[in-house]
Design a protein around this motif. Structure first.
Motif, PDB file in Angstrom:
ATOM      1  N   ASN A 172      -8.146   5.924   3.337  1.00  0.00           N
ATOM      2  CA  ASN A 172      -8.399   5.821   1.907  1.00  0.00           C
ATOM      3  C   ASN A 172      -7.052   5.807   1.198  1.00  0.00           C
ATOM      4  N   ASN A 209     -11.771  -8.814   0.059  1.00  0.00           N
ATOM      5  CA  ASN A 209     -12.711  -7.691   0.135  1.00  0.00           C
ATOM      6  C   ASN A 209     -13.754  -7.960   1.209  1.00  0.00           C
ATOM      7  N   TRP A 242       0.839  -1.189   0.000  1.00  0.00           N
ATOM      8  CA  TRP A 242       0.000   0.000   0.000  1.00  0.00           C
ATOM      9  C   TRP A 242       0.874   1.240   0.000  1.00  0.00           C
ATOM     10  N   PHE A 283     -12.247  -2.055   3.589  1.00  0.00           N
ATOM     11  CA  PHE A 283     -11.513  -1.011   2.889  1.00  0.00           C
ATOM     12  C   PHE A 283     -12.359   0.253   2.858  1.00  0.00           C
ATOM     13  N   HIS A 284     -11.714   1.382   3.093  1.00  0.00           N
ATOM     14  CA  HIS A 284     -12.410   2.658   3.184  1.00  0.00           C
ATOM     15  C   HIS A 284     -12.535   3.295   1.798  1.00  0.00           C
ATOM     16  N   ARG A 285     -13.699   3.225   1.214  1.00  0.00           N
ATOM     17  CA  ARG A 285     -14.062   3.882  -0.043  1.00  0.00           C
ATOM     18  C   ARG A 285     -13.415   3.309  -1.304  1.00  0.00           C
ATOM     19  N   LEU A 286     -12.247   2.697  -1.183  1.00  0.00           N
ATOM     20  CA  LEU A 286     -11.519   2.258  -2.377  1.00  0.00           C
ATOM     21  C   LEU A 286     -11.070   0.809  -2.201  1.00  0.00           C
ATOM     22  N   ASN A 287     -11.618  -0.077  -3.018  1.00  0.00           N
ATOM     23  CA  ASN A 287     -11.191  -1.470  -2.962  1.00  0.00           C
ATOM     24  C   ASN A 287      -9.764  -1.601  -3.469  1.00  0.00           C
ATOM     25  N   LEU A 299      -4.197   3.640  -1.654  1.00  0.00           N
ATOM     26  CA  LEU A 299      -4.011   2.695  -2.736  1.00  0.00           C
ATOM     27  C   LEU A 299      -3.403   1.439  -2.132  1.00  0.00           C
ATOM     28  N   SER A 300      -4.108   0.321  -2.222  1.00  0.00           N
ATOM     29  CA  SER A 300      -3.592  -0.932  -1.680  1.00  0.00           C
ATOM     30  C   SER A 300      -3.619  -1.995  -2.768  1.00  0.00           C
TER      31      SER A 300
END
Length: 137
Positions: A37, A62, A28, A67-71, A39-40
């Motif tokens: 939020n 998932n 990440w 995850f916060h807002r972004l998969n 990038l992971s």
């Protein structure tokens, strides 16, 4: 990553055997603001000829992580060259569905130095195998 684990879902993962349920690497990019939020990347490594059967294995995470807002970006690493040089596409392109693929050429492009390899015990074994010659009978 500042990601909350869904303990109920996570507890459903079997602890039997050595299976990790399709997750080999996690990466990440953190930000200084500490907002979760980010990038992971969740990655699976596959060496078998049927590597494409492992493409969806990281997706189950998932369900385990909130995850916060972004998969995350789901990724697979394979030791095969899949680049078609004449068309700038991957061979088996129809097998890759919404995944980032790191195949042999992409991986090799990021290896700048192999000095790190000399510190591993496995280097001795590899050197021995490379130096071995079968007697001609």
């Amino acid at each position: 990553m500042k990601v909350t684990i869904d303990n109920d879902a996570f507890d459903e993962i079997s602890a039997k055997g050595t299976q990790e349920k399709g997750l080999d690497l996690v990466g990440w990019i953190p930000f200084n603001d500490n907002v979760p939020n980010v990038l992971s990347v969740l990655a699976q490594c596959a060496c078998g000829k049927e590597w494409y059967k492992k493409l969806g294995e990281t997706s189950r995470y998932n369900n385990y992580f909130k995850f916060h807002r972004l998969n995350p970006v789901h990724t697979i690493f394979i030791p095969y060259n899949l680049v078609s040089f004449s068309k700038n596409v991957f061979f088996k392109n129809d097998e890759i569905d919404n995944r980032l693929l790191f195949e042999r050429k992409r991986i090799m492009n990021y290896i700048i130095s192999t000095d790190f390899f000399s510190t591993y015990n496995s280097k001795t074994l590899v050197d021995y195998c490379l130096s071995f010659e079968e007697d001609i009978v």
